[in-house]
Design a protein around this motif. Structure first.
Motif, short mmCIF file in Angstrom:
data_model
loop_
_atom_site.label_atom_id
_atom_site.label_comp_id
_atom_site.label_asym_id
_atom_site.label_seq_id
_atom_site.Cartn_x
_atom_site.Cartn_y
_atom_site.Cartn_z
N ALA A 66 0.84 -1.20 0.00
CA ALA A 66 0.00 0.00 0.00
C ALA A 66 0.87 1.25 0.00
O ALA A 66 0.58 2.23 -0.70
N ARG A 67 1.97 1.24 0.75
CA ARG A 67 2.89 2.37 0.77
C ARG A 67 3.50 2.60 -0.61
O ARG A 67 3.61 3.74 -1.07
N ASP A 68 3.89 1.51 -1.25
CA ASP A 68 4.49 1.64 -2.59
C ASP A 68 3.47 2.17 -3.60
O ASP A 68 3.81 3.00 -4.44
N ARG A 69 2.21 1.71 -3.52
CA ARG A 69 1.17 2.20 -4.42
C ARG A 69 0.93 3.71 -4.21
O ARG A 69 0.77 4.46 -5.16
N GLN A 70 0.92 4.14 -2.96
CA GLN A 70 0.70 5.56 -2.67
C GLN A 70 1.88 6.40 -3.13
O GLN A 70 1.71 7.53 -3.59
N ALA A 71 3.09 5.86 -3.04
CA ALA A 71 4.26 6.60 -3.50
C ALA A 71 4.21 6.80 -5.02
O ALA A 71 4.52 7.89 -5.52
N VAL A 72 3.79 5.75 -5.73
CA VAL A 72 3.68 5.86 -7.19
C VAL A 72 2.56 6.82 -7.56
O VAL A 72 2.71 7.65 -8.47
#
Length: 91
Positions: A79-85
Motif C-alpha cells: 500500500a505504501r508503494d502504491r501511494q508513492a507511485v
C-alpha cells in the motif's frame, strides 16, 4: 450649551445600557438553587486511589501469529508503494 447637547444625545444610550444590565442581572441565579432536592451529597473525602501497581495477567499465547504479522507487513508495504507511485504521478 455644548455639554447639555452631549448629555441629551447619550442619555438614551446610557438608559438602554442600564436596563440591559438590570435585565441580564435578573436572569442569573444560584447554581445551588437549581439542584434537585433528591440529589445525593458528595462525600467530603475523595476515597482511595485506584491500584496502579496491579498489572494485567500475562498472555501465554501471541496475539497474532508470525505468519499473520508477515502478511500484514507485506500488505502495508504494498500500500505504501502504491501511494508513492500515485503521489509521483499526481505531481
Amino acid at each position: 450649551m455644548l455639554a447639555l447637547w452631549d448629555l441629551q444625545k447619550t442619555l438614551p444610550i446610557r438608559g438602554a445600557l442600564l436596563i440591559a444590565a438590570l435585565a441580564v442581572g435578573g436572569c442569573s441565579s444560584q447554581l445551588a438553587d437549581m439542584t434537585p432536592t433528591d440529589a445525593q451529597a458528595h462525600p467530603r473525602e475523595p476515597g482511595t486511589y485506584l491500584p496502579v501497581h496491579d498489572l494485567p495477567p500475562d498472555r501465554d499465547q501471541a496475539v497474532i501469529t508470525p505468519e499473520q504479522r508477515a502478511k500484514i507487513e507485506a500488505e502495508l508495504a504494498a500500500a505504501r508503494d502504491r501511494q508513492a507511485v500515485a503521489g509521483k504521478d499526481a505531481k
